[in-house]
Scaffold this motif. Sequence first.
Motif, PDB file in Angstrom:
ATOM      1  N   ASP A   6       0.874  -1.167   0.000  1.00 15.98           N
ATOM      2  CA  ASP A   6       0.000   0.000   0.000  1.00 15.98           C
ATOM      3  C   ASP A   6       0.916   1.223   0.000  1.00 15.98           C
ATOM      4  O   ASP A   6       1.252   1.771   1.051  1.00 15.98           O
ATOM      5  CB  ASP A   6      -0.910   0.009   1.229  1.00 15.98           C
ATOM      6  CG  ASP A   6      -1.861   1.210   1.228  1.00 15.98           C
ATOM      7  OD1 ASP A   6      -1.722   2.079   0.346  1.00 15.98           O
ATOM      8  OD2 ASP A   6      -2.735   1.272   2.110  1.00 15.98           O
ATOM      9  N   THR A   7       1.346   1.610  -1.193  1.00 13.26           N
ATOM     10  CA  THR A   7       2.308   2.708  -1.318  1.00 13.26           C
ATOM     11  C   THR A   7       1.620   4.050  -1.539  1.00 13.26           C
ATOM     12  O   THR A   7       2.281   5.067  -1.716  1.00 13.26           O
ATOM     13  CB  THR A   7       3.279   2.442  -2.485  1.00 13.26           C
ATOM     14  OG1 THR A   7       2.528   2.355  -3.700  1.00 13.26           O
ATOM     15  CG2 THR A   7       4.047   1.148  -2.268  1.00 13.26           C
ATOM     16  N   PHE A   8       0.280   4.035  -1.556  1.00 11.06           N
ATOM     17  CA  PHE A   8      -0.453   5.276  -1.789  1.00 11.06           C
ATOM     18  C   PHE A   8      -0.528   6.130  -0.529  1.00 11.06           C
ATOM     19  O   PHE A   8      -0.788   7.320  -0.599  1.00 11.06           O
ATOM     20  CB  PHE A   8      -1.868   4.968  -2.294  1.00 11.06           C
ATOM     21  CG  PHE A   8      -1.877   4.356  -3.667  1.00 11.06           C
ATOM     22  CD1 PHE A   8      -1.876   5.153  -4.800  1.00 11.06           C
ATOM     23  CD2 PHE A   8      -1.866   2.980  -3.825  1.00 11.06           C
ATOM     24  CE1 PHE A   8      -1.867   4.591  -6.059  1.00 11.06           C
ATOM     25  CE2 PHE A   8      -1.863   2.409  -5.084  1.00 11.06           C
ATOM     26  CZ  PHE A   8      -1.859   3.213  -6.204  1.00 11.06           C
ATOM     27  N   ARG A   9      -0.328   5.509   0.624  1.00 12.19           N
ATOM     28  CA  ARG A   9      -0.407   6.248   1.883  1.00 12.19           C
ATOM     29  C   ARG A   9       0.840   5.970   2.712  1.00 12.19           C
ATOM     30  O   ARG A   9       1.127   4.824   3.061  1.00 12.19           O
ATOM     31  CB  ARG A   9      -1.645   5.826   2.692  1.00 12.19           C
ATOM     32  CG  ARG A   9      -2.972   6.161   2.030  1.00 12.19           C
ATOM     33  CD  ARG A   9      -4.138   5.815   2.951  1.00 12.19           C
ATOM     34  NE  ARG A   9      -4.078   4.415   3.382  1.00 12.19           N
ATOM     35  CZ  ARG A   9      -4.058   4.028   4.652  1.00 12.19           C
ATOM     36  NH1 ARG A   9      -4.048   4.918   5.627  1.00 12.19           N
ATOM     37  NH2 ARG A   9      -4.025   2.745   4.960  1.00 12.19           N
ATOM     38  N   ALA A  10       1.576   7.024   3.033  1.00 10.46           N
ATOM     39  CA  ALA A  10       2.765   6.857   3.869  1.00 10.46           C
ATOM     40  C   ALA A  10       2.393   6.272   5.222  1.00 10.46           C
ATOM     41  O   ALA A  10       3.148   5.483   5.803  1.00 10.46           O
ATOM     42  CB  ALA A  10       3.462   8.202   4.046  1.00 10.46           C
ATOM     43  N   ALA A  11       1.200   6.628   5.706  1.00 10.88           N
ATOM     44  CA  ALA A  11       0.752   6.135   7.017  1.00 10.88           C
ATOM     45  C   ALA A  11       0.612   4.621   7.012  1.00 10.88           C
ATOM     46  O   ALA A  11       0.875   3.961   8.029  1.00 10.88           O
ATOM     47  CB  ALA A  11      -0.573   6.794   7.399  1.00 10.88           C
ATOM     48  N   ALA A  12       0.191   4.053   5.871  1.00 12.47           N
ATOM     49  CA  ALA A  12       0.032   2.598   5.791  1.00 12.47           C
ATOM     50  C   ALA A  12       1.386   1.908   5.884  1.00 12.47           C
ATOM     51  O   ALA A  12       1.529   0.870   6.550  1.00 12.47           O
ATOM     52  CB  ALA A  12      -0.668   2.219   4.490  1.00 12.47           C
ATOM     53  N   THR A  16       9.028  -8.830  12.912  1.00 14.36           N
ATOM     54  CA  THR A  16       8.865  -9.323  11.548  1.00 14.36           C
ATOM     55  C   THR A  16       9.473  -8.337  10.556  1.00 14.36           C
ATOM     56  O   THR A  16       9.190  -7.141  10.611  1.00 14.36           O
ATOM     57  CB  THR A  16       7.366  -9.504  11.213  1.00 14.36           C
ATOM     58  OG1 THR A  16       6.728 -10.241  12.243  1.00 14.36           O
ATOM     59  CG2 THR A  16       7.195 -10.230   9.888  1.00 14.36           C
ATOM     60  N   GLU A  17      10.289  -8.830   9.643  1.00 12.79           N
ATOM     61  CA  GLU A  17      10.884  -7.962   8.631  1.00 12.79           C
ATOM     62  C   GLU A  17       9.822  -7.478   7.652  1.00 12.79           C
ATOM     63  O   GLU A  17       8.912  -8.238   7.265  1.00 12.79           O
ATOM     64  CB  GLU A  17      11.977  -8.707   7.875  1.00 12.79           C
ATOM     65  CG  GLU A  17      12.709  -7.840   6.858  1.00 12.79           C
ATOM     66  CD  GLU A  17      13.755  -8.613   6.088  1.00 12.79           C
ATOM     67  OE1 GLU A  17      14.398  -7.998   5.204  1.00 12.79           O
ATOM     68  OE2 GLU A  17      13.934  -9.828   6.351  1.00 12.79           O
ATOM     69  N   VAL A  18       9.924  -6.220   7.244  1.00 11.18           N
ATOM     70  CA  VAL A  18       8.979  -5.614   6.312  1.00 11.18           C
ATOM     71  C   VAL A  18       9.741  -5.139   5.077  1.00 11.18           C
ATOM     72  O   VAL A  18      10.732  -4.411   5.190  1.00 11.18           O
ATOM     73  CB  VAL A  18       8.234  -4.422   6.952  1.00 11.18           C
ATOM     74  CG1 VAL A  18       7.283  -3.776   5.936  1.00 11.18           C
ATOM     75  CG2 VAL A  18       7.474  -4.860   8.203  1.00 11.18           C
ATOM     76  N   ILE A  19       9.280  -5.545   3.908  1.00 17.27           N
ATOM     77  CA  ILE A  19       9.819  -5.044   2.648  1.00 17.27           C
ATOM     78  C   ILE A  19       8.981  -3.834   2.244  1.00 17.27           C
ATOM     79  O   ILE A  19       7.760  -3.946   2.057  1.00 17.27           O
ATOM     80  CB  ILE A  19       9.772  -6.109   1.540  1.00 17.27           C
ATOM     81  CG1 ILE A  19      10.569  -7.357   1.955  1.00 17.27           C
ATOM     82  CG2 ILE A  19      10.302  -5.538   0.222  1.00 17.27           C
ATOM     83  CD1 ILE A  19      12.041  -7.115   2.193  1.00 17.27           C
ATOM     84  N   ALA A  20       9.620  -2.670   2.130  1.00 19.19           N
ATOM     85  CA  ALA A  20       8.891  -1.442   1.830  1.00 19.19           C
ATOM     86  C   ALA A  20       9.709  -0.548   0.914  1.00 19.19           C
ATOM     87  O   ALA A  20      10.942  -0.540   0.975  1.00 19.19           O
ATOM     88  CB  ALA A  20       8.549  -0.703   3.130  1.00 19.19           C
ATOM     89  N   HIS A  21       9.011   0.201   0.073  1.00 18.33           N
ATOM     90  CA  HIS A  21       9.614   1.241  -0.754  1.00 18.33           C
ATOM     91  C   HIS A  21       9.057   2.580  -0.292  1.00 18.33           C
ATOM     92  O   HIS A  21       8.238   2.642   0.623  1.00 18.33           O
ATOM     93  CB  HIS A  21       9.286   1.016  -2.232  1.00 18.33           C
ATOM     94  CG  HIS A  21       9.946  -0.186  -2.821  1.00 18.33           C
ATOM     95  ND1 HIS A  21       9.898  -0.493  -4.168  1.00 18.33           N
ATOM     96  CD2 HIS A  21      10.666  -1.188  -2.252  1.00 18.33           C
ATOM     97  CE1 HIS A  21      10.550  -1.614  -4.396  1.00 18.33           C
ATOM     98  NE2 HIS A  21      11.027  -2.064  -3.255  1.00 18.33           N
ATOM     99  N   ALA A  22       9.445   3.622  -0.934  1.00 16.70           N
ATOM    100  CA  ALA A  22       8.969   4.963  -0.581  1.00 16.70           C
ATOM    101  C   ALA A  22       7.509   5.138  -0.989  1.00 16.70           C
ATOM    102  O   ALA A  22       6.992   4.436  -1.878  1.00 16.70           O
ATOM    103  CB  ALA A  22       9.823   6.020  -1.261  1.00 16.70           C
ATOM    104  N   GLU A  23       6.840   6.083  -0.340  1.00 17.31           N
ATOM    105  CA  GLU A  23       5.465   6.420  -0.712  1.00 17.31           C
ATOM    106  C   GLU A  23       5.406   6.790  -2.191  1.00 17.31           C
ATOM    107  O   GLU A  23       6.276   7.480  -2.718  1.00 17.31           O
ATOM    108  CB  GLU A  23       4.971   7.592   0.130  1.00 17.31           C
ATOM    109  CG  GLU A  23       3.548   8.038  -0.209  1.00 17.31           C
ATOM    110  CD  GLU A  23       3.153   9.296   0.543  1.00 17.31           C
ATOM    111  OE1 GLU A  23       1.982   9.718   0.415  1.00 17.31           O
ATOM    112  OE2 GLU A  23       4.016   9.876   1.245  1.00 17.31           O
TER     113      GLU A  23
END
Length: 314
Positions: A140-146, A159-166
């Motif tokens: 859910d990259t549409f909301r930085a809060a998510a 738990t490891e989280v794979i994330a990119h920028a908003e």
Amino acid sequence: MGFFDKLKKGLNKTRQNFTEKIERLALGYARIDDEFLEELEETLLFSDVGVQTTEILMDKVRQGIKEKKISNPQDLQPFLISEITAILERGEADVDYANVSAPAVILVIGVNGVGKTTTIGKLASYYQAQNKSVLLAAADTFRAAAIDQLQIWGERTGTEVIAHAEGSDPAAVVYDALQAAKARKKDMLIIDTAGRLHNKKNLMDELNKIYRIIQREIPSAPHDTLLVLDAGTGQNAIHQTELFTQVAPITGIVLTKLDGTAKGGVIIGLKSQFNIPIKWVGVGEGERDLQPFVAKDFATALFSQADDTTADVK
């Protein structure tokens, strides 16, 4: 307090809005007549089981009267308990991924505000308690809060989280998460997605793109596509399910926020109308307050008296 006791406590308002109304109705009539049946139909409709399910249950009641299974108003409640339990138990599915080649991939969808990201954090906690290694994907990259919320849950559960920028491509996040899950030999990959509505074609297209990426990398995946619904929205949950089933192969429903709502009867309508397994129910904010749905436990909790001291069901 065991989960059954939490479930029973959480269903208190639903019980008042549903089962206790039926009980009062039965006590208020000496015999079954057209007025009684009309009031029963109205009670079911206002209990959020839905129009279609109300029609099914009323047909069952009329058939029960014809077959002498219901002879007086006092026979109604045990008859309905039996019919509703049968609806909830039909095709009940387990949540065991033991036969799935790792990583098992769970895609979580639903509109914003239903508790989707929180559900994912609780799922991670549940599976780690079963000694499963879990990886989360913040698609859910549409909301930085998510993204932030999922990373907080990752820290809380280890738990490891794979994330990119908003604003990043959600499919790219999913691709990286799949590669990481395979490389690190994770047992589970749980993917968060943006809240999607049927009239946002770009988001629907993005969901299709995510499916293509997943199936290209792991042809048997996703192994579960879970639709998260807020029990407190009542009939809107049925409407959301109708919309999402048109755009995604939903394999299970997660019903959150059962505690504190009078609209828990919607679970009966969801199962009756769509016959999609109710896989998880949530009755609180804690990590262990999301548990696999067990039809018998739910029916028992729903139809228990408020002062019943039934022991925790295992």
